[in-house]
Design an enzyme around this catalytic site. Structure first.
Site, PDB file in Angstrom:
ATOM      1  CE1 TYR A  61      -3.902   2.266   0.803  1.00 29.33           C
ATOM      2  CE2 TYR A  61      -2.483   3.146   2.527  1.00 29.33           C
ATOM      3  CZ  TYR A  61      -3.627   3.235   1.752  1.00 29.33           C
ATOM      4  OH  TYR A  61      -4.495   4.285   1.934  1.00 29.33           O
TER       5      TYR A  61
ATOM      6  CE  LYS B   8      -3.726   4.997  -1.392  1.00 28.22           C
ATOM      7  NZ  LYS B   8      -4.783   5.469  -2.324  1.00 28.22           N
TER       8      LYS B   8
END
Length: 293
Positions: free
Chosen positions: A162, A166
């Site tokens: 993640y 991002k």
């Protein structure tokens, strides 16, 4: 009159949480909203809320991670509202695990949904907007609003997939802004801290609504006003920024900057570098705390 009158905006992952808040706020300011969510019933429920309030919206459940799905999403927005003026890339998932234990599938799925999902719709829209500029001259007022995260800016234990996705989205935003400004397209990103399905697990206790009815610091609706402004023509002078938003707090992330420099004006020898690096670290600003710790 709203600041998004006569504009149509695509919002992905809009069946709940932040996406739902964005969709409702955009519609309240006059935008036609395509509510995309993989859960068709959730998308339709948000559309029903918007229509009941006098707004304009259509539901969509096409796949944001394929070009065919992205083209179908954009085509539906154009058919419903006459054009598509922007996208809020909000949809995302988590598959949290410590790095040493993470599977290939857990890595691939998170990268696909976040990074490729951000690419497909924006790329489809940019091609459309570029063709409009070539055909008509002038500039469009296209808007790309991406979603990064504090995890992407600072890293987060247990979220290597993640955090990497991002961070990639933040860098993608900078490139989009640099390349697309000549067409009148802006690209900005959000790093929101709010109560959503993805934050319920790690931060649920912290993000509970206050029992006394006071200001709900982590309400998703707190992020929506910035999204509305960024989607409007009023934000034409703002591009290439990553906004951190939490409650009533708003800031712009500084990103990676070149720090202290030492220059030998010759090639370094490996044995020399321990002392040199230690000095650079000592002179550097304190490292950012890992997000969420």
């Amino acid at each position: 009159m709203g600041i998004c009158d006569n504009r149509s905006i695509i919002v992905t992952g809009a069946g709940a949480g932040l996406g739902r808040g964005y969709a409702l706020a955009l519609a309240a300011e006059g935008a036609g909203v395509l509510v995309n969510d993989i859960r068709r019933e959730a998308a339709e429920a948000v559309v029903a809320e918007i229509i009941a309030a006098g707004g304009r919206a259509v539901a969509n459940s096409d796949d944001i991670t394929s070009m065919a799905g992205a083209e179908a999403i954009v085509a539906q927005a154009v058919a419903a509202f006459g054009d598509a003026h922007g996208v809020v890339n909000n949809a995302g998932i988590v598959r949290d695990r410590m790095f040493a234990s993470m599977s290939e599938d857990e890595w691939d799925l998170v990268i696909k949904v976040h990074l490729k999902g951000h690419f497909c719709i924006a790329n489809t829209l940019v091609k459309r907007w570029r063709d409009q500029v070539k055909a008509n001259g002038g500039k469009v007022a296209g808007r790309i609003i991406n979603t990064s995260s504090g995890a992407g800016l600072q890293g987060n234990i247990g979220q290597s997939n993640y955090s990497a996705a991002k961070a990639g989205i933040a860098a993608l935003t900078l490139v989009q802004a640099a390349e697309l400004g000549r067409y009148g397209i802006t690209a900005n990103a959000l790093a929101p801290a709010a109560r959503t399905q993805m934050t319920e697990g790690p931060f649920g206790a912290i993000m509970k609504p206050p029992a006394d009815g006071s200001f709900d610091h982590y309400a998703p609706e707190n992020v929506a006003p910035l999204v509305v402004w960024l989607s409007s023509e009023l934000s034409g002078g703002c591009s290439g920024r990553v906004f951190e938003v939490e409650g009533g707090k708003l800031s712009i992330a500084n990103g990676w900057k070149t720090g202290q420099i030492t220059d030998k004006r010759a090639r370094w020898q490996p044995a020399e570098l321990g002392d040199v690096v230690a000095r650079l670290i000592a002179e550097a600003p304190p490292a950012q705390k890992v997000y969420g710790t």
